[in-house]
Write an enzyme that holds these catalytic residues in place. Structure first.
Site, PDB file in Angstrom:
ATOM      1  N   SER A 143       0.842  -1.041  -0.015  1.00  0.00           N
ATOM      2  CA  SER A 143       0.105  -0.039   0.173  1.00  0.00           C
ATOM      3  C   SER A 143       0.805   1.433  -0.041  1.00  0.00           C
ATOM      4  O   SER A 143       2.236   1.050   0.369  1.00  0.00           O
ATOM      5  CB  SER A 143      -0.778  -0.108   1.344  1.00  0.00           C
ATOM      6  OG  SER A 143      -1.378   1.254   1.497  1.00  0.00           O
ATOM      7  N   TYR A 156      -2.425  -0.783  10.460  1.00  0.00           N
ATOM      8  CA  TYR A 156      -2.395  -1.096   9.182  1.00  0.00           C
ATOM      9  C   TYR A 156      -0.853  -0.552   8.600  1.00  0.00           C
ATOM     10  O   TYR A 156      -0.165  -1.312   7.716  1.00  0.00           O
ATOM     11  CB  TYR A 156      -3.417  -0.333   8.393  1.00  0.00           C
ATOM     12  CG  TYR A 156      -3.587  -0.564   6.840  1.00  0.00           C
ATOM     13  CD1 TYR A 156      -4.483  -1.625   6.512  1.00  0.00           C
ATOM     14  CD2 TYR A 156      -2.878   0.369   6.128  1.00  0.00           C
ATOM     15  CE1 TYR A 156      -4.523  -1.837   5.186  1.00  0.00           C
ATOM     16  CE2 TYR A 156      -3.177   0.258   4.641  1.00  0.00           C
ATOM     17  CZ  TYR A 156      -4.126  -0.815   4.263  1.00  0.00           C
ATOM     18  OH  TYR A 156      -4.389  -1.251   2.923  1.00  0.00           O
TER      19      TYR A 156
HETATM   20  P1  NAD Z   1     -11.434  -6.105  -0.015  1.00  0.00           P
HETATM   21  O1  NAD Z   1     -12.055  -6.004   1.382  1.00  0.00           O
HETATM   22  O2  NAD Z   1     -12.453  -6.107  -1.436  1.00  0.00           O
HETATM   23  O3  NAD Z   1     -10.789  -7.561  -0.108  1.00  0.00           O
HETATM   24  C1  NAD Z   1     -10.130  -8.258   0.997  1.00  0.00           C
HETATM   25  C2  NAD Z   1     -10.006  -9.653   0.805  1.00  0.00           C
HETATM   26  O4  NAD Z   1      -9.270 -10.234   1.904  1.00  0.00           O
HETATM   27  C3  NAD Z   1     -11.481 -10.363   0.516  1.00  0.00           C
HETATM   28  O5  NAD Z   1     -11.301 -11.452  -0.322  1.00  0.00           O
HETATM   29  C4  NAD Z   1     -11.686 -10.935   1.886  1.00  0.00           C
HETATM   30  O6  NAD Z   1     -12.499 -11.867   2.118  1.00  0.00           O
HETATM   31  C5  NAD Z   1     -10.115 -11.504   2.400  1.00  0.00           C
HETATM   32  N1  NAD Z   1     -10.062 -11.541   3.697  1.00  0.00           N
HETATM   33  C6  NAD Z   1     -10.079 -10.379   4.794  1.00  0.00           C
HETATM   34  N2  NAD Z   1      -9.764 -11.356   6.106  1.00  0.00           N
HETATM   35  C7  NAD Z   1      -9.416 -12.550   5.788  1.00  0.00           C
HETATM   36  C8  NAD Z   1      -8.919 -13.708   6.557  1.00  0.00           C
HETATM   37  N3  NAD Z   1      -8.835 -13.491   7.655  1.00  0.00           N
HETATM   38  N4  NAD Z   1      -8.514 -14.780   5.826  1.00  0.00           N
HETATM   39  C9  NAD Z   1      -8.716 -14.839   4.254  1.00  0.00           C
HETATM   40  N5  NAD Z   1      -9.164 -13.855   3.728  1.00  0.00           N
HETATM   41  C10 NAD Z   1      -9.441 -12.657   4.207  1.00  0.00           C
HETATM   42  O7  NAD Z   1     -10.191  -5.404  -0.001  1.00  0.00           O
HETATM   43  P2  NAD Z   1      -9.366  -4.608  -1.253  1.00  0.00           P
HETATM   44  O8  NAD Z   1      -9.377  -3.409  -1.450  1.00  0.00           O
HETATM   45  O9  NAD Z   1      -9.359  -5.631  -2.687  1.00  0.00           O
HETATM   46  O10 NAD Z   1      -7.707  -4.869  -0.588  1.00  0.00           O
HETATM   47  C11 NAD Z   1      -7.006  -6.039  -1.052  1.00  0.00           C
HETATM   48  C12 NAD Z   1      -5.681  -5.605  -0.385  1.00  0.00           C
HETATM   49  O11 NAD Z   1      -5.039  -4.643  -0.992  1.00  0.00           O
HETATM   50  C13 NAD Z   1      -5.435  -5.506   0.969  1.00  0.00           C
HETATM   51  O12 NAD Z   1      -4.253  -6.060   1.525  1.00  0.00           O
HETATM   52  C14 NAD Z   1      -5.389  -3.964   1.361  1.00  0.00           C
HETATM   53  O13 NAD Z   1      -4.700  -3.638   2.352  1.00  0.00           O
HETATM   54  C15 NAD Z   1      -4.639  -3.776  -0.306  1.00  0.00           C
HETATM   55  N6  NAD Z   1      -4.820  -2.358  -0.336  1.00  0.00           N
HETATM   56  C16 NAD Z   1      -6.215  -1.802  -0.700  1.00  0.00           C
HETATM   57  C17 NAD Z   1      -6.527  -0.526  -1.309  1.00  0.00           C
HETATM   58  C18 NAD Z   1      -7.645   0.306  -1.635  1.00  0.00           C
HETATM   59  O14 NAD Z   1      -7.773   1.589  -1.627  1.00  0.00           O
HETATM   60  N7  NAD Z   1      -8.651  -0.559  -1.707  1.00  0.00           N
HETATM   61  C19 NAD Z   1      -5.209   0.482  -1.260  1.00  0.00           C
HETATM   62  C20 NAD Z   1      -3.819  -0.141  -1.029  1.00  0.00           C
HETATM   63  C21 NAD Z   1      -3.797  -1.289  -0.507  1.00  0.00           C
END
Ligand code: NAD
Length: 261
Positions: A143, A156
């Site tokens: 991130s 985080y």
């Molecule tokens: P999201 O909530 O859409 O997806 C998260 C996924 O992780 C889901 O499939 C959820 O079921 C799974 N998950 C959560 N807890 C879990 C557990 N204990 N065991 C197994 N699976 C689990 O979120 P996203 O935005 O797609 O985020 C995905 C990654 O991207 C994360 O690591 C997040 O920190 C990172 N990220 C997101 C953004 C953003 O703006 N959306 C920005 C930077 C980084």
């Protein structure tokens, strides 16, 4: 060398960025293992859609990324089912926002477990096979918060800085084994998670949708546009390609200029 026939395991791939990455590897002809929480019927629909659309095999593993034994089983099951884990994408992640003095200890532990330690456990289990085959790609979804901080996100930001350090360390250890290890650092990505926050924020702050997007969500992002899940997935596919074989230990930003400021 094409990626067809390789196996990609993507943690946290039942929604958002992870699902886009799993679908992108399937499009390249990889068999994929999807993982994450959600409605069982909806997950099964996604899984079969991947198989039909891309003519590959897709397996679902419901391992909880906060449980080391379940994480090890996820990797071993993938190896048993498909013969190898060639591409490992550590993507599962959660968020919690609170001043540090009020931050619940169990939330801290959960975020460190899911956003950081899970990547150690998958890597620990998958590396022996990658080393033996002299090929592998490990891609961690970090991130912008792996490079800079924001207040009230102590767990985080700590976990994401940790992922950046783990990426560099393992990259050095595997540099002569044909295994690259990199992380992608997105800024704000348009995922269902972000989209769902907009109506509540509009109500709470009495703002229009445009004001929420530009003045609340995207204040830090100079382009004033969201990154898309498909852009992150395309970078993951590139990092798995032969063209990227000399990219290792890198932390690649995709944040509309956020961390340049
Ligand atoms: P999201 O909530 O859409 O997806 C998260 C996924 O992780 C889901 O499939 C959820 O079921 C799974 N998950 C959560 N807890 C879990 C557990 N204990 N065991 C197994 N699976 C689990 O979120 P996203 O935005 O797609 O985020 C995905 C990654 O991207 C994360 O690591 C997040 O920190 C990172 N990220 C997101 C953004 C953003 O703006 N959306 C920005 C930077 C980084």
């Amino acid at each position: 060398m094409s990626l067809a026939g390789k196996t990609a395991v993507v943690t946290g791939s039942t929604s958002g960025i992870g699902l886009a990455i799993a679908r992108a590897f399937a499009k390249e002809g990889c068999n994929v293992v999807i993982n994450g929480f959600g409605d069982a019927a909806a997950i099964e629909t996604e899984r079969t859609k991947i198989e039909k659309e891309f003519k590959v095999k897709a397996a679902y593993e419901g391992a909880d990324m906060s449980k080391p034994a379940e994480i090890a089983a996820l990797i071993h099951n993938a190896e048993k089912t498909f013969g190898s884990v060639d591409i490992l994408v550590n993507n599962a992640g959660i968020q919690f926002v609170s001043p540090v003095e009020d931050f619940p200890t169990e939330k801290w532990d959960q975020i460190i477990a899911i956003n950081l330690s899970s990547a150690f456990h998958t890597i620990h289990a998958a590396v022996p096979g990658m080393k033996a085959r002299k090929w592998g790609r490990i891609i961690n979804t970090a991130s912008a918060h792996s490079l800079i901080a924001s207040p009230f996100k102590s767990a985080y930001v700590s976990a994401k800085h940790g992922i950046a350090g783990l990426t560099k360390t393992v990259a050095l250890e595997l540099a002569t084994f044909g295994v690259t290890v990199n992380c992608i650092s997105p800024g704000y990505v348009w995922t269902p998670l972000v989209e769902k926050q907009i109506p509540d924020t509009m109500k709470a702050r009495n703002l229009t949708k445009e004001q929420v997007i530009n003045d609340v969500l995207l204040t830090a992002q100079p382009t004033k546009q969201f990154v898309t899940v498909d852009q992150v997935a395309a970078l993951a596919v590139f990092l798995a390609s032969d063209s990227a074989s000399q990219i290792t230990g890198a932390n690649i930003s995709m944040d509309g200029g956020w961390t340049a400021a």
